[in-house]
Design an enzyme around this catalytic site. Structure first.
Site, PDB file in Angstrom:
ATOM      1  N   PRO A 106       0.618  -0.994  -0.002  1.00  0.00           N
ATOM      2  CA  PRO A 106       0.058   0.361   0.256  1.00  0.00           C
ATOM      3  C   PRO A 106       0.619   1.562   0.269  1.00  0.00           C
ATOM      4  O   PRO A 106       1.533   0.953   0.857  1.00  0.00           O
ATOM      5  CB  PRO A 106      -0.957  -0.167   1.476  1.00  0.00           C
ATOM      6  CG  PRO A 106      -0.477  -0.886   2.054  1.00  0.00           C
ATOM      7  CD  PRO A 106       0.222  -1.749   1.591  1.00  0.00           C
ATOM      8  N   ASN A 107       0.020   1.966  -0.460  1.00  0.00           N
ATOM      9  CA  ASN A 107       0.800   3.448  -0.944  1.00  0.00           C
ATOM     10  C   ASN A 107       1.995   3.803  -1.981  1.00  0.00           C
ATOM     11  O   ASN A 107       3.030   4.968  -1.807  1.00  0.00           O
ATOM     12  CB  ASN A 107       0.713   4.784   0.484  1.00  0.00           C
ATOM     13  CG  ASN A 107      -0.346   4.215   1.920  1.00  0.00           C
ATOM     14  OD1 ASN A 107      -0.798   4.825   0.506  1.00  0.00           O
ATOM     15  ND2 ASN A 107      -0.660   4.076   2.306  1.00  0.00           N
ATOM     16  N   ARG A 120       5.531  11.397  -2.295  1.00  0.00           N
ATOM     17  CA  ARG A 120       5.921  10.134  -0.826  1.00  0.00           C
ATOM     18  C   ARG A 120       6.628  10.786   0.032  1.00  0.00           C
ATOM     19  O   ARG A 120       7.907  10.457  -0.530  1.00  0.00           O
ATOM     20  CB  ARG A 120       5.064   8.958  -0.569  1.00  0.00           C
ATOM     21  CG  ARG A 120       5.051   8.022   0.320  1.00  0.00           C
ATOM     22  CD  ARG A 120       4.867   7.247   0.383  1.00  0.00           C
ATOM     23  NE  ARG A 120       3.857   6.449   1.587  1.00  0.00           N
ATOM     24  CZ  ARG A 120       4.313   4.963   2.626  1.00  0.00           C
ATOM     25  NH1 ARG A 120       5.240   4.642   0.857  1.00  0.00           N
ATOM     26  NH2 ARG A 120       4.065   4.780   3.099  1.00  0.00           N
ATOM     27  N   TYR A 123      12.122   8.473   1.277  1.00  0.00           N
ATOM     28  CA  TYR A 123      11.323   7.775   0.572  1.00  0.00           C
ATOM     29  C   TYR A 123      12.346   7.886  -0.878  1.00  0.00           C
ATOM     30  O   TYR A 123      12.480   7.168  -1.449  1.00  0.00           O
ATOM     31  CB  TYR A 123       9.969   6.761  -0.108  1.00  0.00           C
ATOM     32  CG  TYR A 123       9.536   6.602   1.230  1.00  0.00           C
ATOM     33  CD1 TYR A 123       9.552   4.842   1.892  1.00  0.00           C
ATOM     34  CD2 TYR A 123       8.710   7.311   1.637  1.00  0.00           C
ATOM     35  CE1 TYR A 123       9.521   4.350   3.019  1.00  0.00           C
ATOM     36  CE2 TYR A 123       7.773   6.246   3.022  1.00  0.00           C
ATOM     37  CZ  TYR A 123       8.100   4.913   3.191  1.00  0.00           C
ATOM     38  OH  TYR A 123       7.297   4.638   4.648  1.00  0.00           O
ATOM     39  N   ASN A 153       7.545  -5.986  -1.307  1.00  0.00           N
ATOM     40  CA  ASN A 153       7.719  -4.852   0.165  1.00  0.00           C
ATOM     41  C   ASN A 153       5.759  -4.522   0.906  1.00  0.00           C
ATOM     42  O   ASN A 153       5.772  -3.853   0.257  1.00  0.00           O
ATOM     43  CB  ASN A 153       7.740  -3.228  -1.103  1.00  0.00           C
ATOM     44  CG  ASN A 153       8.247  -2.567   0.301  1.00  0.00           C
ATOM     45  OD1 ASN A 153       7.808  -1.931   1.563  1.00  0.00           O
ATOM     46  ND2 ASN A 153       8.786  -1.591  -0.200  1.00  0.00           N
ATOM     47  N   ALA A 188       2.763  -1.025   4.635  1.00  0.00           N
ATOM     48  CA  ALA A 188       2.440  -0.686   6.255  1.00  0.00           C
ATOM     49  C   ALA A 188       1.899  -2.283   6.617  1.00  0.00           C
ATOM     50  O   ALA A 188       2.139  -2.782   7.938  1.00  0.00           O
ATOM     51  CB  ALA A 188       1.040   0.127   5.818  1.00  0.00           C
ATOM     52  N   HIS A 191       3.753  -4.580   8.990  1.00  0.00           N
ATOM     53  CA  HIS A 191       3.837  -4.823  10.824  1.00  0.00           C
ATOM     54  C   HIS A 191       1.880  -4.856  11.391  1.00  0.00           C
ATOM     55  O   HIS A 191       2.013  -5.240  12.947  1.00  0.00           O
ATOM     56  CB  HIS A 191       3.646  -3.172  10.521  1.00  0.00           C
ATOM     57  CG  HIS A 191       5.585  -1.888   9.792  1.00  0.00           C
ATOM     58  ND1 HIS A 191       6.262  -2.308  10.219  1.00  0.00           N
ATOM     59  CD2 HIS A 191       5.295  -1.308   8.571  1.00  0.00           C
ATOM     60  CE1 HIS A 191       7.444  -1.661   9.531  1.00  0.00           C
ATOM     61  NE2 HIS A 191       5.899  -0.824   8.972  1.00  0.00           N
ATOM     62  N   ASP A 215       0.986 -15.189   6.741  1.00  0.00           N
ATOM     63  CA  ASP A 215      -0.117 -17.038   6.345  1.00  0.00           C
ATOM     64  C   ASP A 215       0.695 -17.073   5.297  1.00  0.00           C
ATOM     65  O   ASP A 215       0.644 -18.287   5.091  1.00  0.00           O
ATOM     66  CB  ASP A 215      -0.943 -16.643   6.843  1.00  0.00           C
ATOM     67  CG  ASP A 215      -1.275 -17.520   8.480  1.00  0.00           C
ATOM     68  OD1 ASP A 215       0.524 -16.764   9.158  1.00  0.00           O
ATOM     69  OD2 ASP A 215      -2.070 -16.882   9.411  1.00  0.00           O
ATOM     70  N   GLU A 270      11.657 -10.148   1.143  1.00  0.00           N
ATOM     71  CA  GLU A 270      11.012  -8.970   1.797  1.00  0.00           C
ATOM     72  C   GLU A 270      12.295  -7.673   1.884  1.00  0.00           C
ATOM     73  O   GLU A 270      13.307  -7.724   2.503  1.00  0.00           O
ATOM     74  CB  GLU A 270      10.988  -9.005   2.998  1.00  0.00           C
ATOM     75  CG  GLU A 270      10.359  -7.996   4.216  1.00  0.00           C
ATOM     76  CD  GLU A 270      10.542  -8.228   6.026  1.00  0.00           C
ATOM     77  OE1 GLU A 270      10.693  -9.020   6.105  1.00  0.00           O
ATOM     78  OE2 GLU A 270       9.531  -7.405   6.641  1.00  0.00           O
ATOM     79  N   HIS A 279      12.600  -3.625   1.763  1.00  0.00           N
ATOM     80  CA  HIS A 279      12.158  -2.104   2.371  1.00  0.00           C
ATOM     81  C   HIS A 279      13.371  -0.730   1.982  1.00  0.00           C
ATOM     82  O   HIS A 279      14.512  -1.086   1.559  1.00  0.00           O
ATOM     83  CB  HIS A 279      12.072  -1.994   3.582  1.00  0.00           C
ATOM     84  CG  HIS A 279      11.388  -3.382   4.147  1.00  0.00           C
ATOM     85  ND1 HIS A 279       9.624  -3.028   4.658  1.00  0.00           N
ATOM     86  CD2 HIS A 279      11.183  -4.207   5.193  1.00  0.00           C
ATOM     87  CE1 HIS A 279       9.529  -3.786   4.859  1.00  0.00           C
ATOM     88  NE2 HIS A 279       9.959  -4.504   5.186  1.00  0.00           N
ATOM     89  N   LEU A 280      12.965   0.301   1.771  1.00  0.00           N
ATOM     90  CA  LEU A 280      13.358   1.123   1.454  1.00  0.00           C
ATOM     91  C   LEU A 280      14.117   1.651   2.098  1.00  0.00           C
ATOM     92  O   LEU A 280      14.644   2.836   2.107  1.00  0.00           O
ATOM     93  CB  LEU A 280      12.238   2.205   0.389  1.00  0.00           C
ATOM     94  CG  LEU A 280      11.561   1.892  -1.001  1.00  0.00           C
ATOM     95  CD1 LEU A 280       9.974   2.545  -0.841  1.00  0.00           C
ATOM     96  CD2 LEU A 280      12.921   2.391  -1.643  1.00  0.00           C
ATOM     97  N   SER A 281      13.031   2.226   3.559  1.00  0.00           N
ATOM     98  CA  SER A 281      13.316   2.719   4.017  1.00  0.00           C
ATOM     99  C   SER A 281      14.327   1.566   6.022  1.00  0.00           C
ATOM    100  O   SER A 281      13.808   0.360   5.797  1.00  0.00           O
ATOM    101  CB  SER A 281      12.402   3.927   4.785  1.00  0.00           C
ATOM    102  OG  SER A 281      12.014   3.163   4.942  1.00  0.00           O
ATOM    103  N   ARG A 284      12.938   4.312  12.790  1.00  0.00           N
ATOM    104  CA  ARG A 284      11.850   4.886  12.601  1.00  0.00           C
ATOM    105  C   ARG A 284      11.405   4.432  13.616  1.00  0.00           C
ATOM    106  O   ARG A 284      11.492   4.303  14.736  1.00  0.00           O
ATOM    107  CB  ARG A 284      11.125   4.585  10.808  1.00  0.00           C
ATOM    108  CG  ARG A 284      11.815   4.381   9.828  1.00  0.00           C
ATOM    109  CD  ARG A 284      11.622   4.638   8.737  1.00  0.00           C
ATOM    110  NE  ARG A 284      10.546   5.362   8.740  1.00  0.00           N
ATOM    111  CZ  ARG A 284       9.362   5.632   7.581  1.00  0.00           C
ATOM    112  NH1 ARG A 284       9.563   4.341   7.032  1.00  0.00           N
ATOM    113  NH2 ARG A 284       8.273   6.326   6.841  1.00  0.00           N
ATOM    114  N   ARG A 332       7.550   0.384  13.557  1.00  0.00           N
ATOM    115  CA  ARG A 332       7.690  -0.130  12.185  1.00  0.00           C
ATOM    116  C   ARG A 332       8.729  -1.367  12.435  1.00  0.00           C
ATOM    117  O   ARG A 332       9.566  -1.776  11.913  1.00  0.00           O
ATOM    118  CB  ARG A 332       8.571   0.965  11.703  1.00  0.00           C
ATOM    119  CG  ARG A 332       7.137   2.514  10.754  1.00  0.00           C
ATOM    120  CD  ARG A 332       7.946   2.815  10.037  1.00  0.00           C
ATOM    121  NE  ARG A 332       7.084   4.026  10.242  1.00  0.00           N
ATOM    122  CZ  ARG A 332       6.063   4.873   8.822  1.00  0.00           C
ATOM    123  NH1 ARG A 332       5.433   3.378   8.529  1.00  0.00           N
ATOM    124  NH2 ARG A 332       5.386   5.399   9.518  1.00  0.00           N
TER     125      ARG A 332
END
Ligand code: DQA
Length: 143
Positions: A10-11, A18, A23, A74, A77, A80, A87, A98, A100-102, A107, A111
């Site tokens: 998402p996002n 953003r 990011y 990725n 949100a 978390h 599952d 997996e 993540h950019l950040s 943070r 997170r």
């Protein structure tokens, strides 16, 4: 040729606009173009999906096992919060990296926990677009 499913959560369609301080200015299209370049060089095929809908992501992973050799995700949100995505990954047993950019550990405290990390083969985070590129290379080496 082996096929890899790439899921942006998402996002992430907002990348570029953003929170650029977190990011960066890279857009999702630019990430996808860079991923496709790696895929071409390494002779794998990518199917790339961005979704803001948890159930759609669960459905995609549920159907992925026989069609794809691996999953690059990725979860954004949902990292978390989503027991359902976790599952789906453990239930299908699909090899998963997996990304993540950040650096989520540097943070906010909420997170710091990823529900996905325990069911992934590995996690790469904190390197912006390079997290995706390194993650894809690692996944290809794995499958
Ligand atoms: C993110 C980190 C998450 O905490 C956040 O909700 C995102 C993006 C990252 O790539 O750094 O949407 O997954």
């Amino acid at each position: 040729m082996k096929k890899i499913l790439v899921i942006h959560g998402p996002n992430l369609q907002l990348l570029g606009k953003r929170e650029p301080a977190v990011y960066g200015s890279v857009t999702l299209d630019e990430i996808n173009i860079a991923l496709k370049k790696v895929a071409k060089k390494r002779k794998v095929v990518l199917q790339i999906v961005q979704s803001n809908v948890e159930g759609r992501i669960v459905d995609l992973i549920g159907k992925a096992k026989n069609k794809f050799s691996g999953l690059l995700i990725n979860p954004a949100a949902y990292t978390h919060t989503s027991v359902a995505i976790r599952d789906a990954i453990s239930g299908t047993g699909i090899s998963t990296v997996e990304v993540h950019l950040s650096n989520i550990h540097a943070r906010e405290e909420f997170r710091h926990t990823s529900l996905i990390t325990p069911v992934a083969k590995g996690t790469i985070l904190g390197f912006g677009m390079n997290s995706y590129l390194l993650g894809l290379e690692a996944l290809i080496d794995l499958i």
